[in-house]
Enzyme design. Structure first.
Site, PDB file in Angstrom:
ATOM      1  CG  ASP A   1     -10.260 -12.999 121.991  1.00 29.87           C
ATOM      2  OD1 ASP A   1      -9.867 -13.873 122.375  1.00 29.87           O
ATOM      3  OD2 ASP A   1      -9.508 -12.096 121.804  1.00 29.87           O
TER       4      ASP A   1
ATOM      5  CD  GLU B   1      -4.977  -9.467 120.740  1.00 31.41           C
ATOM      6  OE1 GLU B   1      -5.764  -9.994 120.829  1.00 31.41           O
ATOM      7  OE2 GLU B   1      -4.135  -9.789 120.243  1.00 31.41           O
TER       8      GLU B   1
END
Ligand code: AMP
Length: 630
Positions: free
Chosen positions: A200, A177
């Protein structure tokens, strides 16, 4: 503009998230989310298994999750490729039953006794994404790049591939990711090695990764992404803030009602009340990301209401311990990166991912810790899917056709009064590029200035491409022309544009970040260049006339005011001369306002200059009279 053609066997990019999933596609114009509409871009990662054998996926399943807790599977990603023991700490948070399958792997047991694996649940989500991708592209989609957290082990990655296979989807590549997020910002296209932090922060989880990106050694190869370190907390996110706000509200409601028992225990309330309170709290939190204060009002019945204003500062104080924990994780990751790479890496860029990175405090603290302005231009909920699509584009060859980032393909500027564009950075400047320009207002007492950022070669905003708008608000009222607005454009090595506006008298600041090159193909850039050449002469004249209108209006205002005030101090001949020059210029302004083509720019400029020159005497009179204290 025509759409670039879709290949017959496209590869899409999929962000298979714990709470939400998205699918995106990359073509010549860059990455874009595939969805029936923008409002439906996100597919909640929620699957409900009904007794009749039907399966409901996404928004519908989530909307009724409270009604069907045991047959609605959410957060299946937390169970992917894990044993029952691995998943033990997560079980308390899941509304459905988790049992041991083969080799003690985690499985879901539905109320009717059926056992489903997390891979099967994920396959339902992948299938839903595949269907919307096929519908949107108009061809059958069979290949995908799927993202996973950087910390996923081999078993978890394999489980993700298996989920794809069950969905009839060929997972051509598994991508981390954070790597995807970096790719979405074009961080893989640099000629130099770079270190990047990906921060994140979602609703329920927090991750930070430090990546080293090494450019390709040979033409045609792709950059190398190395994960130097990851750190995080699988139980930390925006939901914690919602809960914290709910506790504050409940305590106050109890006090106002004079209730003795402990009503701050959320579990003591029916599910519907809990949900209502949490969604009130979340709405307040989200509002405070853009406003300085927000109000909550709850009808308590019997004519009583609970009403209260929450200031951003108060929410910030509440969030601080929680943001501190994310910064601690960033420190751990940086120490780990130092250990892995044998040096203390300087971070060149910080990419923000996850809905909670819209919180100003989070942005400020992260930027301060890493010492760079975080990347926020792309939607933090979509950036991973967009990056997965970029990776898919690289694999299928379409990403090589995207715009080179070593020069800025189209000029960048700001709309000025009257609708012209002042270009701060011109086409073909090399990156990084920086420019500043001073602006002011043309209306008295303006307390907010709108800044619209445009891309293109034409002179008028209406013929350029709007990249974004923002407001510099909270200015003290000042006469027109007095505010000193400095606008700075900064395009960094990845092509990300930061626009900073700073009003120097009040110290107010505002900022916008955009990725100018997304959404344009090379041939479109060329068409825009050709178009500007065709219109060059007419555009220049129009720009000149628009500026003349704005400046003449300011002149007429200042001169007109002084003329009215000091007319009786002027001799008759001068008064007549001035009056006629004012009328002449006013006539030009009126005509040009109606139809700019009806006036001759040179004659207009002469009329303005004529009045400017003639008004010198008036200025002298006005100064003398003012000094006399009149
Ligand atoms: P994600 O898991 O990435 O979808 O992030 C969801 C979390 O982001 C939830 O806790 C939301 O409340 C939060 N969130 C979304 N938008 C905002 C916003 N504008 N300000 C603050 N939090 C937000």
């Amino acid at each position: 503009m025509t759409k670039p053609p879709v290949p017959s066997d496209p590869i899409v990019g999929i962000d298979l998230g714990t709470t939400n999933s998205l699918v995106a596609f990359h073509d010549e114009r860059g990455p874009r989310i595939l969805a029936p509409s923008d409002a439906e871009a996100i597919v909640p990662s929620v699957v409900r298994y009904d007794d009749d054998g039907s399966v409901v996926v996404g928004a519908d399943a989530r909307a009724r999750a409270v009604e069907f807790p045991a047959s609605t599977v959410s957060s299946a990603k937390r169970l992917m490729g894990r044993s029952l023991d691995d998943a033990a700490s997560d079980l308390a948070y899941l509304s459905y039953e988790v049992v041991a399958g083969e080799h003690n792997t985690a499985r879901v047991r539905l109320p009717d006794g059926r056992i489903v694996s997390p891979q099967e649940v994920s396959a339902e989500i992948l299938r839903a994404l595949q269907q919307r991708a096929s519908a949107s592209l108009g061809v059958e989609v069979q290949k995908a790049v799927v993202t996973v957290p950087a910390y996923f082990d081999d078993a978890q990655r394999q489980a993700t591939r298996d989920a794809g296979r069950l969905a009839g989807l060929d997972v051509v590549r598994i991508v981390n990711e954070p790597t995807a997020a970096a790719l979405a910002y074009g961080l893989g296209t640099s000629q130099e090695s770079r270190t990047v932090a990906i921060y994140d922060l979602g609703g329920g989880t927090f991750d930070v990764s430090i990546l080293r990106i090494t450019p390709a050694e040979r033409e045609g190869e792709t950059s190398f992404f190395q994960v130097l370190a990851t750190a995080g907390d699988t139980r930390l996110g925006g939901d914690d803030i919602d809960q914290q706000l709910v506790r504050v509200f409940l305590t106050e409601i109890r006090e106002s009602l004079g209730v003795a028992e402990d009503v701050t225990d959320l579990d003591a309330f029916p599910a519907s009340t809990r949900r209502a309170l949490v969604s009130f709290a979340e709405a307040i939190k989200i509002r405070l990301s853009t406003e300085e204060s927000a109000q909550i009002r709850i009808d308590l019945g019997e004519g009583r209401t609970y009403e209260r204003t929450v200031a951003r500062a108060e929410l910030n104080a509440m969030m601080t311990p929680w943001v501190d924990r994310t910064i601690e994780a960033c420190k751990r990751a940086m120490r780990e990166a130092e250990r892995t790479s044998g040096e203390r890496p300087a971070v060149d860029a910080v990419v923000m991912v996850g809905g909670s990175t819209r919180i100003p405090l989070v942005r400020d603290r992260t930027g301060a810790f890493f010492g760079v302005e975080p990347y926020t231009a792309l939607d933090p909920d979509r950036v991973v899917a967009m990056g997965a699509a970029v990776q898919a584009g690289i694999l299928s060859g379409s990403a090589t056709g995207s715009l080179l980032l070593d020069v800025i393909p189209l000029s960048l500027g700001i709309e000025t009064q009257g609708g012209a564009v002042a270009k701060l950075i011109t086409a073909n400047s090399t990156v990084p590029a920086r420019a500043t320009e001073m602006f002011s207002t043309s209306v008295d007492g303006q307390t907010s200035i709108k800044l619209a950022v445009y891309q293109g070669e034409r002179e008028m905003a209406e013929d350029c491409r709007l990249l974004g708008e923002f407001h510099l608000a909270g200015l003290p009222p000042m006469p027109a022309g007095i505010p000193q607005l400095e606008v700075e454009f900064l395009v960094d090595a990845s092509g990300v544009l930061n626009v900073n506006a700073h009003e120097k008298r009040s110290g107010k600041r505002a900022q916008l970040q955009v990725v100018p090159n997304h959404g344009l193909t090379r041939s479109e850039v060329e068409a825009i260049e050709r178009d500007s050449l065709t219109h060059a002469r007419e555009d220049m004249t129009r720009h000149r006339i628009v500026d003349l209108i704005v400046n003449s209006k300011l002149d007429l205002k200042w001169i007109g005011e002084r003329f009215d005030r000091f007319a009786d101090k002027l001799d008759a001949a001068y008064r007549d001369e001035l009056s006629s020059k004012i009328e002449t210029l006013r006539g030009f302004v009126q005509n040009a306002d109606t139809d700019w083509k009806s006036v001759d720019a040179n004659e207009f400029a002469n009329a303005k200059q004529g009045l400017d020159e003639a008004s010198v005497r008036l200025q002298e009179v006005s100064i003398t009279e003012s000094l006399k204290g009149d």
